[in-house]
Design a protein around this motif. Structure first.
Motif, PDB file in Angstrom:
ATOM      1  N   LYS A 289       0.576  -1.473   0.039  1.00 25.19           N
ATOM      2  CA  LYS A 289       0.022   0.104   0.014  1.00 25.19           C
ATOM      3  C   LYS A 289       0.669   1.348  -0.182  1.00 25.19           C
ATOM      4  O   LYS A 289       0.520   2.268  -0.666  1.00 25.19           O
ATOM      5  CB  LYS A 289      -0.940   0.051   1.287  1.00 25.19           C
ATOM      6  CG  LYS A 289      -2.135  -0.960   1.248  1.00 25.19           C
ATOM      7  CD  LYS A 289      -2.833  -1.001   2.388  1.00 25.19           C
ATOM      8  CE  LYS A 289      -3.973  -2.051   2.197  1.00 25.19           C
ATOM      9  NZ  LYS A 289      -4.912  -2.085   3.581  1.00 25.19           N
ATOM     10  N   THR A 290       1.961   1.178   0.798  1.00 25.18           N
ATOM     11  CA  THR A 290       2.879   2.265   0.859  1.00 25.18           C
ATOM     12  C   THR A 290       3.468   2.677  -0.699  1.00 25.18           C
ATOM     13  O   THR A 290       3.481   3.850  -1.110  1.00 25.18           O
ATOM     14  CB  THR A 290       4.051   2.223   1.741  1.00 25.18           C
ATOM     15  OG1 THR A 290       3.505   1.767   2.933  1.00 25.18           O
ATOM     16  CG2 THR A 290       4.850   3.179   1.798  1.00 25.18           C
ATOM     17  N   CYS A 291       3.851   1.705  -1.292  1.00 28.71           N
ATOM     18  CA  CYS A 291       4.509   1.617  -2.685  1.00 28.71           C
ATOM     19  C   CYS A 291       3.465   2.215  -3.734  1.00 28.71           C
ATOM     20  O   CYS A 291       3.706   3.180  -4.418  1.00 28.71           O
ATOM     21  CB  CYS A 291       4.663   0.268  -3.318  1.00 28.71           C
ATOM     22  SG  CYS A 291       6.333  -0.450  -2.318  1.00 28.71           S
ATOM     23  N   HIS A 292       2.132   1.818  -3.714  1.00 26.97           N
ATOM     24  CA  HIS A 292       1.080   2.626  -4.324  1.00 26.97           C
ATOM     25  C   HIS A 292       0.845   3.969  -4.113  1.00 26.97           C
ATOM     26  O   HIS A 292       0.764   4.911  -4.846  1.00 26.97           O
ATOM     27  CB  HIS A 292      -0.347   1.803  -4.101  1.00 26.97           C
ATOM     28  CG  HIS A 292      -0.492   0.533  -4.987  1.00 26.97           C
ATOM     29  ND1 HIS A 292      -1.084   0.844  -6.177  1.00 26.97           N
ATOM     30  CD2 HIS A 292      -0.887  -0.671  -4.814  1.00 26.97           C
ATOM     31  CE1 HIS A 292      -1.402  -0.509  -6.800  1.00 26.97           C
ATOM     32  NE2 HIS A 292      -0.990  -1.304  -5.908  1.00 26.97           N
ATOM     33  N   ALA A 293       0.995   4.353  -2.807  1.00 25.71           N
ATOM     34  CA  ALA A 293       0.812   5.623  -2.379  1.00 25.71           C
ATOM     35  C   ALA A 293       1.785   6.629  -2.878  1.00 25.71           C
ATOM     36  O   ALA A 293       1.638   7.685  -3.371  1.00 25.71           O
ATOM     37  CB  ALA A 293       0.723   5.723  -0.819  1.00 25.71           C
ATOM     38  N   VAL A 294       3.027   6.152  -2.983  1.00 22.73           N
ATOM     39  CA  VAL A 294       4.151   6.835  -3.402  1.00 22.73           C
ATOM     40  C   VAL A 294       4.286   6.762  -5.013  1.00 22.73           C
ATOM     41  O   VAL A 294       5.181   7.575  -5.534  1.00 22.73           O
ATOM     42  CB  VAL A 294       5.593   6.579  -2.585  1.00 22.73           C
ATOM     43  CG1 VAL A 294       6.352   5.253  -3.301  1.00 22.73           C
ATOM     44  CG2 VAL A 294       6.434   7.302  -2.544  1.00 22.73           C
ATOM     45  N   TYR A 295       3.881   5.962  -5.625  1.00 22.89           N
ATOM     46  CA  TYR A 295       3.957   5.692  -7.023  1.00 22.89           C
ATOM     47  C   TYR A 295       3.958   6.954  -7.859  1.00 22.89           C
ATOM     48  O   TYR A 295       4.638   7.243  -8.823  1.00 22.89           O
ATOM     49  CB  TYR A 295       2.905   4.488  -7.603  1.00 22.89           C
ATOM     50  CG  TYR A 295       3.591   4.252  -8.819  1.00 22.89           C
ATOM     51  CD1 TYR A 295       4.346   2.993  -8.967  1.00 22.89           C
ATOM     52  CD2 TYR A 295       3.220   4.767 -10.070  1.00 22.89           C
ATOM     53  CE1 TYR A 295       4.526   2.444 -10.458  1.00 22.89           C
ATOM     54  CE2 TYR A 295       3.274   4.314 -11.300  1.00 22.89           C
ATOM     55  CZ  TYR A 295       3.945   3.207 -11.529  1.00 22.89           C
ATOM     56  OH  TYR A 295       4.146   2.691 -12.760  1.00 22.89           O
ATOM     57  N   SER A 296       2.610   7.755  -7.545  1.00 21.35           N
ATOM     58  CA  SER A 296       2.414   8.807  -8.545  1.00 21.35           C
ATOM     59  C   SER A 296       3.396   9.761  -8.113  1.00 21.35           C
ATOM     60  O   SER A 296       3.702  10.789  -9.167  1.00 21.35           O
ATOM     61  CB  SER A 296       0.931   9.602  -8.372  1.00 21.35           C
ATOM     62  OG  SER A 296       0.887   9.712  -6.926  1.00 21.35           O
ATOM     63  N   ILE A 297       4.089  10.030  -7.284  1.00 22.70           N
ATOM     64  CA  ILE A 297       5.034  11.049  -6.770  1.00 22.70           C
ATOM     65  C   ILE A 297       6.541  10.750  -7.289  1.00 22.70           C
ATOM     66  O   ILE A 297       7.118  11.451  -7.787  1.00 22.70           O
ATOM     67  CB  ILE A 297       4.953  11.232  -5.525  1.00 22.70           C
ATOM     68  CG1 ILE A 297       3.746  11.905  -4.857  1.00 22.70           C
ATOM     69  CG2 ILE A 297       6.159  12.433  -4.929  1.00 22.70           C
ATOM     70  CD1 ILE A 297       3.699  11.813  -3.398  1.00 22.70           C
TER      71      ILE A 297
END
Length: 429
Positions: A289-297
């Motif tokens: 979930k953390t990787c998903h959250a940071v993906y767009s940044i």
């Protein structure tokens, strides 16, 4: 921004020489919380059992029926000789689960008043009450409770450390959690458990999400007219992005410490005083979930989730994707090493029902997170190889969940075939 250390690099520490974690706690002044008296009158007349076991059973049954006040009143009315420390721990825990710290503390006072000494379970429940309490003084109270264990001649265990970490987590205190985590030994009964690592990773994930929200709430540069203000905004944005990267790096370090630690304990089963370290879907989902959250940044950071999925569940590299020129040859014996989840899973069998259970090694959320990362990163081949690895190594866990993903896997297969066809018709690739 935050600092964490690799657990496996630390020397073994004998239990007698364990670090005093209380030295890391902030010194707080005497804390006073209003302690309301426990109920002593029941709503109707009940028969009070004259046996400690039956009294505890009746208490639990009444609580289950939603009659908590009557259940506690019966305990208060019962003669001391029919009570027990087990019973009073049940009373404390009932209030702890609801975050009613003052009532839990009052119950512990009543317990001592009747001559029952607090046990390890008593302190675990009190720390739980502190974690779930919204009171502003619950954090210093938790620190005092942890310190008081020595006065009560109760040896703290890793369970109490985890309970204290949970208090810090609920109060959004990141650095104290990492300080205590870094102080724990690599081996012995006080070595970190799955709960310890999950608490650390969950805390860092929440902190990273706060930084991401902070970045999203920054005003757009267009709205800043003056050049000076625009430069300040650019510096602030850069600072937030750096904090995000630092927090993510700290999280990855904690994750790799966890997987290395788990693999090391499996390889050294002779360390009988060091509890085994297993894996479950929850801790994996926290990182994904953390990787998903940071993906767009930061795509480079976000796609690390695919590496983690491969590390934990594997990718079937033997899958023939249709491109004979680039086809993967059968793996060597070394390359066939089991995915880490297959090596460090809990020996307890999962429930054979749809949904989630405590020992799920993979669940619907896990699969969804990995497949969504593959979709975002335009990696249909990895999605199919991930699925094939699940079928090979986790067939029993996957079977109840398969029907939820049939259409998506077929879609990935179709995309993979189209991509392969393009590769075969393009000699320059």
């Amino acid at each position: 921004m935050y600092t964490t250390a690799a657990r496996v690099s630390q020397p073994t520490i004998h239990p007698a020489n364990l670090p005093d974690i209380s030295e890391l706690l902030s010194t707080s002044e005497e804390v006073w919380i209003k302690r309301r008296p426990l109920p002593t009158i029941t709503s109707i007349k009940y028969t009070i059992p004259t046996d400690p076991y039956l009294l505890a059973s009746k208490f639990q049954k009444m609580v289950h029926e939603g009659k908590t006040d009557d259940a506690v009143a019966i305990v208060m009315q019962a003669k001391t000789k029919y009570q027990s420390d087990v019973l009073w721990n049940l009373v404390i825990d009932v209030y702890a689960k609801k975050g009613r710290l003052s009532k839990a503390l009052r119950a512990s006072t009543e317990m001592r008043r009747r001559g029952f000494s607090p046990t390890q379970t008593t302190f675990t429940a009190l720390l739980k009450a502190c974690a779930l309490s919204d009171g502003e003084k619950s954090l210093p109270m938790a620190e005092n409770i942890y310190r008081s264990m020595a006065d009560s001649q109760v040896e703290p265990s890793i369970i109490h450390v985890n309970a204290l970490l949970s208090v810090y987590q609920h109060k959004h205190k990141v650095q104290p959690i990492l300080n205590i985590y870094n102080k724990l030994p690599a081996d012995g009964p006080m070595a970190p458990t799955l709960t310890t690592y999950t608490l650390v990773l969950s805390t860092l994930r929440r902190e990273l999400n706060l930084r991401i929200d902070e970045l999203k709430n920054e005003p757009m540069e267009k709205s800043v007219e003056k050049k000076e203000k625009k430069m300040r905004l650019d510096r602030r944005t850069a600072h937030i992005k750096q904090n995000i990267r630092d927090t993510f790096d700290t999280m990855m370090l904690a994750w790799h410490s966890y997987t290395d630690d788990a693999a090391r304990r499996i390889a050294s089963p002779d360390a009988s005083d060091t509890p085994p370290l297993h894996i479950d879907a929850h801790i994996v989902n926290v990182v994904l979930k953390t990787c998903h959250a940071v993906y767009s940044i930061n795509r480079a950071l976000g796609r690390k989730g695919l590496k983690i999925a491969e590390q934990v569940y594997g990718l079937d590299k033997t899958l023939d994707v249709g491109n004979r020129k680039n086809a993967v040859s059968p793996p060597t014996q070394k390359a066939q090493q089991l995915p880490i989840a297959a090596r460090i899973r809990s020996p307890e069998r999962r429930k054979s029902v749809k949904g989630m259970s405590k020992h799920d090694i993979i669940n619907i959320d896990t699969i969804d997170l990995v497949l969504e990362l593959c979709k975002r990163d335009k990696e249909p081949t990895k999605a199919v190889r991930f699925w094939k690895s699940l079928e090979n190594h986790f067939a029993g866990d996957l079977e109840p969940l398969k029907s939820n993903f049939t259409d998506r896997i077929e879609e990935f297969r179709a995309r993979m075939s189209r991509n392969t066809g393009l590769e075969n018709t393009n000699p320059t690739r």
